[in-house]
Design a protein around this motif. Structure first.
Motif, short mmCIF file in Angstrom:
data_model
loop_
_atom_site.label_atom_id
_atom_site.label_comp_id
_atom_site.label_asym_id
_atom_site.label_seq_id
_atom_site.Cartn_x
_atom_site.Cartn_y
_atom_site.Cartn_z
N ALA A 87 -15.49 15.33 -38.29
CA ALA A 87 -14.19 15.24 -38.52
C ALA A 87 -13.16 15.92 -37.44
N TYR A 88 -13.51 16.69 -36.82
CA TYR A 88 -12.56 17.12 -35.83
C TYR A 88 -12.24 15.99 -34.70
N LEU A 89 -13.68 15.26 -34.38
CA LEU A 89 -13.68 14.11 -33.37
C LEU A 89 -12.89 13.10 -33.81
N GLU A 90 -12.96 12.55 -35.05
CA GLU A 90 -12.34 11.37 -35.81
C GLU A 90 -10.85 11.61 -35.82
N ALA A 91 -10.46 13.02 -36.11
CA ALA A 91 -9.06 13.44 -36.15
C ALA A 91 -8.42 13.24 -34.88
N LEU A 99 -6.08 20.20 -29.57
CA LEU A 99 -6.53 21.34 -30.42
C LEU A 99 -7.88 20.60 -31.11
N LEU A 100 -7.86 19.37 -31.37
CA LEU A 100 -8.80 18.76 -32.23
C LEU A 100 -10.03 18.46 -31.21
N LYS A 101 -9.63 18.13 -29.91
CA LYS A 101 -10.63 17.70 -29.11
C LYS A 101 -11.41 19.01 -28.73
N GLU A 102 -10.65 20.23 -28.69
CA GLU A 102 -11.31 21.37 -28.34
C GLU A 102 -12.25 21.92 -29.44
N GLU A 106 -16.17 22.30 -28.96
CA GLU A 106 -16.87 23.78 -29.50
C GLU A 106 -17.88 23.54 -30.35
N THR A 107 -17.82 22.75 -31.30
CA THR A 107 -18.82 22.35 -32.25
C THR A 107 -20.06 21.84 -31.78
N ALA A 108 -20.01 21.10 -30.61
CA ALA A 108 -21.04 20.18 -29.96
C ALA A 108 -21.76 21.20 -29.17
N ARG A 109 -20.90 22.33 -28.43
CA ARG A 109 -21.58 23.37 -27.77
C ARG A 109 -22.56 24.23 -28.63
N ALA A 110 -22.24 24.36 -29.84
CA ALA A 110 -22.75 25.17 -30.78
C ALA A 110 -24.20 24.53 -31.19
N LEU A 111 -24.03 23.12 -31.33
CA LEU A 111 -25.14 22.12 -31.71
C LEU A 111 -26.15 22.31 -30.44
N MET A 168 -23.42 11.79 -29.62
CA MET A 168 -23.12 10.52 -28.83
C MET A 168 -21.70 10.23 -28.99
N GLN A 169 -21.32 10.26 -30.12
CA GLN A 169 -19.80 9.64 -30.34
C GLN A 169 -18.95 10.57 -29.53
N LEU A 170 -19.14 11.90 -29.46
CA LEU A 170 -18.30 12.57 -28.52
C LEU A 170 -18.63 12.22 -27.11
N ASP A 171 -19.84 11.99 -26.81
CA ASP A 171 -20.01 11.68 -25.38
C ASP A 171 -19.18 10.34 -25.15
N ALA A 172 -19.18 9.46 -25.86
CA ALA A 172 -18.53 8.13 -25.45
C ALA A 172 -16.92 8.66 -25.39
#
Length: 590
Positions: A87-91, A99-102, A106-111, A168-172
């Motif tokens: 949801a953060y990523l799509e927003a 702020l949404l990218k950050e 942050e969520t990716a780092r938790a994963l 992988m969507q964040l990676d792209a």
């Protein structure tokens, strides 16, 4: 796990709603402020170091996923951590707001901190130092030091799959420039490839990769006999269709192919489809079971999941086969469908329902009592499980008839991944602006979306009546633009219906709780809502589509009459609704 209504339509979010069109009562600055308040509160008060759970009590004292969760734990199954991250990523993709990218990073780092040495994820992530010592988190534990630490990757309920799809969507989105993120994502995908059985199936969970010599490739068969009492065997390594496990993995591999252009992922998806061909049971019951043993016989899983032909997961299988035909143009994926449709039409229950389980050899519906005794009666069923499921086989048959008649050049072989800079700012209707304003105004003084609800795992005597839901946060964050898979739904994907070479979306979403209603907007650069198209959730990785009765269109296919809608930019699964096929004059990505 329910479907995945897996469409997220690229249109106006709460933030960009007023970028395009502002009302005196709700300005762009107010939209930005509301977005930031909501995101800041949720990150600071509902997060465990970037990870999330299903819900938190309004007073922030209680947290839960599938069970009670402490303040230093995060939950994987959507609508937990990966769903919030998406949801953060799509927003961010819609708005470009840093702020949404950050928050997404942050969520990716938790994963990444919760990724196991086996490549995937278990049910939760522990951040307390003492608790972490029980797990083989690869960021900390070298392969030769795993020992007795928990190292079991689970595919159940779309847990590990949804993590990878988000990463992988964040990676792209980051243009593959974050080395740690890129490496963690590819490590997971490689593990999923190695966990695939020689016949194309996957297990429900694994600790070690299978030895190919121990798993012969066989067609499905009926057992000579089966116990009507629960045997209590470990079923984790069975070939698992239950809860959409293999369908979710096929969808994940197709996503990976789109993002990384690596043929291994497409080959893996095809191999998964080949397993569905093998797993179709012989006549006179040409359906599928929830899980199979090594001999390719339907087998027990949990105490309320007997060897049987399933009227539930089989719907997901058929949708996935349609997807694979669209992606590969290989007609072998269509071949099992007619016999299966005829069979399920024959055994349908009244009221557009099918039994979850049909008895081998008799087709009699099977149920369980509250004491978990197998029975033919539906008078005393447990309430925690769907022993009857909504039947969508008629809609699947319509889709099959349409898809098999498509010319080869109308099939999508591959879709273009999202690229940095693909930020869409559409013009929205007055009603969409009003909805965004309502969402913003429903924030409490802290910046929280609070609603009536209960903590489901705290017992009947728990007095909590106000909660903060992760799924509501994600839905409201994306407001009119994005639909988050809810309840046991895993992930989000996108469709952008665009006008010509101008990337202003022609579709937006409203009423996201139970179904997503898309409003096609007919004029270039203008916001004129016209016909309503509903995308109903029906099962793993599928969307059922039909036009609401109030529409002047009888079927989705007739949306091709909208001449200004030119092409669809991005969609993860065309097994659901291949919107590009609705607009034959439009451009498609090969």
């Amino acid at each position: 796990m329910r479907v995945r209504a897996q469409f997220v339509v690229w249109c106006g979010t709460l933030l960009i709603a007023c970028t395009a069109l502002a009302e005196d009562s709700f300005t762009h600055n107010q939209a930005v402020a509301a977005m930031h308040r909501a995101v800041t509160f949720f990150r600071e008060n509902c997060s465990a170091e970037g990870g999330y759970v299903f819900r938190v009590s309004a007073d922030l004292k209680k947290r839960e996923g599938e069970g009670r969760v402490g303040s230093t734990s995060a939950w994987i199954q959507p609508p937990g951590t990966p769903a919030v991250g998406m949801a953060y990523l799509e927003a961010y993709r819609l708005t470009g707001d840093p702020l949404l990218k950050e928050a997404a990073i942050e969520t990716a780092r938790a994963l990444m901190r919760g990724q196991l040495c086996s490549g995937g994820w278990t049910e939760s992530i522990e951040f307390d130092r003492t608790d972490r010592e029980r797990y083989a988190y690869r960021i900390e534990v070298p392969p030769d030091a795993i020992g007795r630490r928990r190292n079991i990757t689970t595919f159940d309920d779309d847990k590990s799959q949804s993590c990878v799809r988000f990463l992988m969507q964040l990676d792209a989105t980051l243009d593959f420039n974050d080395a740690d993120l890129h490496e963690a994502t590819l490590f997971a995908l490689d593990a999923f490839l190695n966990a695939q059985y020689p016949n194309g199936a996957w297990p429900q969970r694994y600790r070690e990769f299978p030895d190919a010599d121990e798993f012969p490739v066989l067609p499905a068969r009926f057992p000579e006999s089966w116990s009507r009492t629960y045997p209590g065997k470990n079923y984790a390594g069975y070939y698992t269709l239950n809860d959409g496990t293999i369908s979710d993995l096929i969808a994940t591999m197709l996503d990976a192919y789109d993002v990384y252009d690596d043929e291994r992922y497409l080959d893996s998806a095809r191999k998964g489809g080949d397993f569905f061909l093998l797993a179709q049971l012989p006549e006179p019951q040409p359906g599928w079971a929830q899980q199979y043993n090594r001999e390719m016989e339907p087998a027990w899983a949990r105490k309320f999941e007997p060897p049987a032909i399933t009227g539930g997961e089989s719907q997901g299988v058929l949708r996935t086969l349609l997807t694979l035909y669209r992606r590969t143009a290989d007609r072998k994926y269509l071949e099992p469908i007619p016999a299966a449709l005829a069979y399920y039409k024959k055994v349908a229950l009244s009221g557009r329902q099918h039994a979850r389980f049909y008895e081998i050899g008799t087709d009699r519906p099977l149920y369980f009592t509250r004491n978990y005794e197998l029975t033919y009666s539906d008078d005393d069923m447990p309430t925690h499980y769907g022993f009857k499921v909504t039947s969508r086989f008629d809609r699947i048959e319509e889709e099959y008839d349409r898809v098999r008649s498509l010319p080869i050049d109308r099939l999508w072989k591959r879709r273009q991944a999202w690229k940095p800079g693909d930020i869409s700012r559409p013009r929205l209707s007055d009603s969409e602006i009003r909805q965004a304003a309502r969402v913003a105004s429903s924030l409490d003084e802290r910046g929280a979306w609070v609603e009536e609800g209960r903590m489901r795992t705290y017992g009947s005597d728990d007095e909590t009546r106000r909660v903060i839901e992760s799924r509501t946060f994600a839905r409201n964050l994306l407001a009119n633009g994005l639909a988050l898979n809810v309840d046991n739904v895993a992930d989000i994907t996108r469709i952008a219906a665009c006008h010509g070479e101008d990337r202003r979306p022609a579709v937006s979403l409203t009423d996201l709780e139970d179904e997503a209603i898309a409003l096609s907007q007919s004029r270039l650069g203008q916001s004129q809502p016209s016909e309503r198209v509903s995308f109903e959730r029906i099962g793993s990785s599928e969307i059922e589509h039909n036009v609401e009765r109030s529409s002047r269109f009888d079927f989705c296919e007739r949306l091709r009459e909208e001449p200004e809608v030119r092409f669809v930019r991005r969609s993860r699964l065309e097994d659901d609704v291949d919107v590009a096929d609705l607009f034959p004059g439009g451009k498609r990505f090969a």
